[in-house]
Design a protein around this motif. Structure first.
Motif, PDB file in Angstrom:
ATOM      1  N   ASP A 333      10.629  -1.873  -7.025  1.00  0.00           N
ATOM      2  CA  ASP A 333       9.068  -1.627  -6.640  1.00  0.00           C
ATOM      3  C   ASP A 333       9.268  -1.087  -5.011  1.00  0.00           C
ATOM      4  OD1 ASP A 333       8.159  -2.520  -8.880  1.00  0.00           O
ATOM      5  OD2 ASP A 333       7.632  -4.608  -8.214  1.00  0.00           O
ATOM      6  N   GLY A 334      10.310  -1.119  -4.436  1.00  0.00           N
ATOM      7  CA  GLY A 334      10.435  -0.466  -3.193  1.00  0.00           C
ATOM      8  C   GLY A 334      10.422  -1.417  -1.907  1.00  0.00           C
ATOM      9  N   GLN A 450       7.702  -5.057   3.768  1.00  0.00           N
ATOM     10  CA  GLN A 450       6.665  -4.218   4.362  1.00  0.00           C
ATOM     11  C   GLN A 450       7.232  -2.970   5.165  1.00  0.00           C
ATOM     12  OE1 GLN A 450       3.760  -3.829   3.076  1.00  0.00           O
ATOM     13  NE2 GLN A 450       2.944  -2.363   4.134  1.00  0.00           N
ATOM     14  N   SER A 451       8.380  -3.196   5.889  1.00  0.00           N
ATOM     15  CA  SER A 451       9.278  -2.294   6.547  1.00  0.00           C
ATOM     16  C   SER A 451       9.962  -1.374   5.662  1.00  0.00           C
ATOM     17  CB  SER A 451       9.991  -3.014   7.464  1.00  0.00           C
ATOM     18  OG  SER A 451       9.475  -3.811   8.463  1.00  0.00           O
ATOM     19  N   HIS A 455       9.315   2.584   4.915  1.00  0.00           N
ATOM     20  CA  HIS A 455      10.459   3.671   5.014  1.00  0.00           C
ATOM     21  C   HIS A 455      10.435   4.408   3.509  1.00  0.00           C
ATOM     22  CE1 HIS A 455      14.426   5.405   5.386  1.00  0.00           C
ATOM     23  NE2 HIS A 455      14.800   4.741   4.103  1.00  0.00           N
ATOM     24  N   TYR A 456      10.406   3.592   2.342  1.00  0.00           N
ATOM     25  CA  TYR A 456      10.670   4.502   1.214  1.00  0.00           C
ATOM     26  C   TYR A 456       9.211   5.301   0.777  1.00  0.00           C
ATOM     27  CZ  TYR A 456      14.919   1.701  -0.298  1.00  0.00           C
ATOM     28  OH  TYR A 456      16.092   1.371  -0.564  1.00  0.00           O
ATOM     29  N   ASP A 457       8.230   4.717   1.303  1.00  0.00           N
ATOM     30  CA  ASP A 457       6.945   5.530   1.140  1.00  0.00           C
ATOM     31  C   ASP A 457       7.005   7.023   1.940  1.00  0.00           C
ATOM     32  OD1 ASP A 457       5.965   3.889  -0.592  1.00  0.00           O
ATOM     33  OD2 ASP A 457       4.751   2.781   0.964  1.00  0.00           O
ATOM     34  N   VAL A 458       7.543   6.771   3.155  1.00  0.00           N
ATOM     35  CA  VAL A 458       7.721   7.971   3.951  1.00  0.00           C
ATOM     36  C   VAL A 458       8.651   8.921   3.521  1.00  0.00           C
ATOM     37  CG1 VAL A 458       8.731   8.681   6.545  1.00  0.00           C
ATOM     38  CG2 VAL A 458       6.900   6.755   6.321  1.00  0.00           C
ATOM     39  N   VAL A 459       9.828   8.180   2.970  1.00  0.00           N
ATOM     40  CA  VAL A 459      10.786   9.408   2.331  1.00  0.00           C
ATOM     41  C   VAL A 459      10.435  10.028   1.080  1.00  0.00           C
ATOM     42  CG1 VAL A 459      13.086   9.073   1.134  1.00  0.00           C
ATOM     43  CG2 VAL A 459      12.945   7.881   3.078  1.00  0.00           C
ATOM     44  N   GLU A 460       9.681   9.276   0.697  1.00  0.00           N
ATOM     45  CA  GLU A 460       9.153   9.881  -0.908  1.00  0.00           C
ATOM     46  C   GLU A 460       7.982  10.924  -0.526  1.00  0.00           C
ATOM     47  OE1 GLU A 460       8.238  10.401  -4.867  1.00  0.00           O
ATOM     48  OE2 GLU A 460       9.863   9.015  -3.933  1.00  0.00           O
ATOM     49  N   LEU A 461       7.299  10.571   0.427  1.00  0.00           N
ATOM     50  CA  LEU A 461       6.273  11.694   1.022  1.00  0.00           C
ATOM     51  C   LEU A 461       6.995  13.059   1.326  1.00  0.00           C
ATOM     52  CD1 LEU A 461       3.291  12.339   1.365  1.00  0.00           C
ATOM     53  CD2 LEU A 461       3.383  11.300   3.809  1.00  0.00           C
ATOM     54  N   GLN A 462       8.100  12.847   2.432  1.00  0.00           N
ATOM     55  CA  GLN A 462       8.722  13.998   3.051  1.00  0.00           C
ATOM     56  C   GLN A 462       9.397  14.794   1.977  1.00  0.00           C
ATOM     57  OE1 GLN A 462      10.414  13.476   6.952  1.00  0.00           O
ATOM     58  NE2 GLN A 462       8.907  11.687   7.360  1.00  0.00           N
ATOM     59  N   LEU A 463      10.128  14.023   1.097  1.00  0.00           N
ATOM     60  CA  LEU A 463      10.678  14.740  -0.005  1.00  0.00           C
ATOM     61  C   LEU A 463       9.860  15.251  -1.003  1.00  0.00           C
ATOM     62  CD1 LEU A 463      14.104  12.318  -0.377  1.00  0.00           C
ATOM     63  CD2 LEU A 463      13.488  14.545   1.103  1.00  0.00           C
TER      64      LEU A 463
END
Length: 633
Positions: A333-334, A450-451, A455-463
């Motif tokens: 779930d990240g 949450q941290s 991080h995983y949300d930012v990575v997913e968005l940028q990739l």
């Protein structure tokens, strides 16, 4: 790899996972050892609180034990519904997340993760204390024995589910049989008048001057201490997928069998302790005193102590089954590192097992293996997760409106209310005694979850391809003619390979070295001229013998040269020793430089392209002896 397979066993194929499933007989040792082992210290914790007042209140131990067993029955029936509602694993995290929202789910997950670690620490330290009760000379080695026990448990679980089940089965069933024998023989000898109560310690007051309010507070504290007997029930609902088909039925039967055996033994031990006037002693556990009176000091007594030690140590296996599985769900779930979701060679969540073992060892070292110091931290997290899980199941039945949903929701509602009352009692009684540590750790875990998710949300968005398309940045197009820099330290085949690759990329190639040792720099210049290399060799001065910063400063200068051509590309030669341990014998300059290049952006703010050119050394190289020059007379 050979040593690893020898220790952990040969790898298993993914298809073999169905053969690693458990039945009721094999599942009970895996999931029930935690709950069953609590009879070794739950009664003692109740008596420890009561004896703090006087001998006059010891008779309350039996009513408290019956209340705890009634609560156990309610929780068992409630979790049985959870098993059928969530056949893929219905731990408190999953139930709370789906029915109450993200934050209640994460609170439940944090509470459970903390409780799993505490379960290992408490069970191991209590198990070692059982052995020390029989062999007091081992007292000075208590921390070492605790650490070794954790390591053995981790090893058994790293070998896989079925391997750990085989290891747990004999001690678990042996403990059940010896406890039934103890209770039956003890009850018989007590009824026939063969057993006589022990004399109470002279220091223990026989009269009580407690007022009504003080007595209630004392009983609540004793109840909260005894609630440690209920830990471990959660793991069954969380581990439904590891049972054989039909999974819910086998898990449900295991849960019912667990609770029945636990309740019977817990009441029996408390009954004997009360009628034999047994109170906690610093050098001997309550269960050891009962076994010594019933069995004498013969073989059965020592068998009881060894099996008690074994079940307490193996009780940690409930956590080794539950913690890695819960961590894997959180990782998917990240909310935890993705590595925790990976199955190892033996189809076990190896990273989670190692993480749990390390955390438990740290806790044992901090508290020096003292079970009474660890108990106040215990049970708070598990009852918090009980409450959230039962509340989530009430919402589940109201929302789904399945057959007989009103009655099923009512069962979980009763479970939620009773576990909430128990949770508040534990908070009131244990907060200042150490439960405040858990209360601080839960928000810390929430921040961590949450941290990591952020991080995983930012990575997913940028990739994501939606961020401008995959063709937005294609540096290797035909118009790309980069400036290439090759950092070197000496001339060797890896250096030549890196230069050859740099020439293939661009005609603008610069070699750079840092003048740390003038003799080495002079030898490099001679080799450069002797080989007639066409690329310029730039020597950077370094008065303080630093290597990284001069190279980074030179790269920034190259970035500003012909800025329309982008920043400089680095081709980094790096020789690799034939064996891993030989790496320790060399400077890690290339590795440090590579790390700096990857994590520091260029002068124009863009990420720098770094190409690593490894040159692997051979295991054996024929050494040519140096020829001594003949000196002419």
């Amino acid at each position: 790899m050979g040593l690893r397979h020898f220790i952990l066993g040969n790898p298993l194929q993914t298809e073999d996972q169905k053969h690693e499933r458990l039945g009721v007989v094999t599942g009970l040792p895996i999931f029930a050892s935690d709950a069953l082992s609590s009879v070794a210290y739950a009664t003692e914790e109740i008596l420890l609180v009561l004896t703090g007042a006087s001998a006059a209140v010891l008779h309350y131990s039996l009513p408290i034990a019956f209340v705890i067993c009634a609560l156990l029955a309610i929780v068992t029936i409630s979790y049985r519904q959870t098993v059928y509602a969530y056949p893929n694993g219905g731990g408190a995290y999953v139930v709370a997340l789906e029915n109450l929202g993200r934050w209640p789910g994460l609170v439940a997950a944090a509470a459970l993760l903390i409780d799993y670690v505490l379960t290992v620490a408490v069970s191991i330290s209590a198990g070692i204390r059982a052995i020390i009760s029989a062999f007091p000379l081992l007292q000075q080695h208590i921390v070492l024995l605790c650490v070794l026990s954790v390591m053995v448990m981790a090893w058994a679980n790293l070998r896989g589910v079925r391997e750990s089940a085989r290891l747990m089965s004999i001690p678990t069933w042996g403990f059940i049989l010896i406890m039934i024998s103890l209770l039956l023989l003890g009850g018989y000898r007590l009824a026939t008048g063969e057993l006589h109560p022990l004399p109470l310690p002279a220091s223990l007051p026989t009269e009580s001057d407690l007022g009504p309010i003080a007595l209630v507070v004392l009983l609540v504290k004793a109840f909260s201490s005894g609630c440690t007997a209920m830990t471990g029930v959660e793991a069954v609902s969380n581990g439904v997928p590891v049972f054989k088909s039909p999974e819910p039925r086998n898990a449900s039967r295991t849960l019912l069998l667990l609770s029945s055996i636990l309740g019977g033994i817990f009441i029996g031990v408390t009954f004997l302790a009360y009628h034999l006037d047994i109170v906690p002693r610093e050098t001997e556990s309550v269960l050891s005193q009962i076994a010594r009176l019933v069995f004498g000091t013969g073989p059965l007594y020592y068998i009881t102590q060894f099996l008690t030690m074994a079940i307490l140590v193996l009780a940690a296996n409930t956590s080794f089954a539950g913690f890695p599985r819960l961590a894997s769900i959180l990782a998917k779930d990240g909310f935890l590192p993705k590595q925790l979701a990976n199955l190892g060679d033996r189809l076990a969540f190896s990273n989670g097992i190692v993480a749990l073992a390390v955390a438990a060892i740290v806790l044992l070292l901090i508290f020096k293996g003292d079970v009474h110091s660890l108990i106040p931290l215990y049970a708070l997290g598990v009852f918090l997760s009980f409450t959230l899980s039962q509340t989530g199941m009430v919402v589940f039945f109201i929302r789904k409106k399945l057959a007989n949903w009103e009655a099923r929701a009512a069962i979980n509602c009763v479970g939620a209310i009773t576990t909430t009352i128990a949770f508040l009692a534990i908070v009131e009684a244990k907060f200042l005694a150490g439960a405040w540590i858990v209360a601080l750790l839960i928000p810390a875990f929430l921040w961590l979850f949450q941290s990591i998710r952020k991080h995983y949300d930012v990575v997913e968005l940028q990739l994501s391809p939606r961020m401008g398309g995959l063709g937005e940045w294609l540096p290797w197009s035909h118009e790309f003619r980069p400036k290439v820099v090759v950092p070197i330290s000496k001339m060797h085949p890896g250096t030549l390979a890196a230069l050859e690759l740099a020439r293939a990329i661009s005609h603008d190639v610069t070699a750079v070295t840092v003048d740390v040792d003038p003799r080495d720099t002079a030898n490099l210049r001679l080799a450069w001229r002797a080989m007639r290399l066409k690329e310029p060799l730039v020597v950077l001065e370094s008065p303080y013998r630093a290597v990284i910063e001069p190279v980074m400063h030179f790269l920034e200068q190259q970035d500003r040269r012909d800025e329309d051509r982008g920043q400089a590309v680095v081709v980094l030669p790096e020789f690799m020793p034939a064996k891993w341990w030989q790496t320790l014998l060399h400077n890690q300059t290339a590795l440090l430089l590579k790390a700096e290049l990857l994590f520091r952006k260029g002068a124009n703010g863009e990420n720098r392209i770094v190409i690593d050119v490894p040159y692997r050394l051979r295991r054996h190289a024929q050494l040519v002896p140096l020829q001594k020059k003949k000196i002419m007379p």
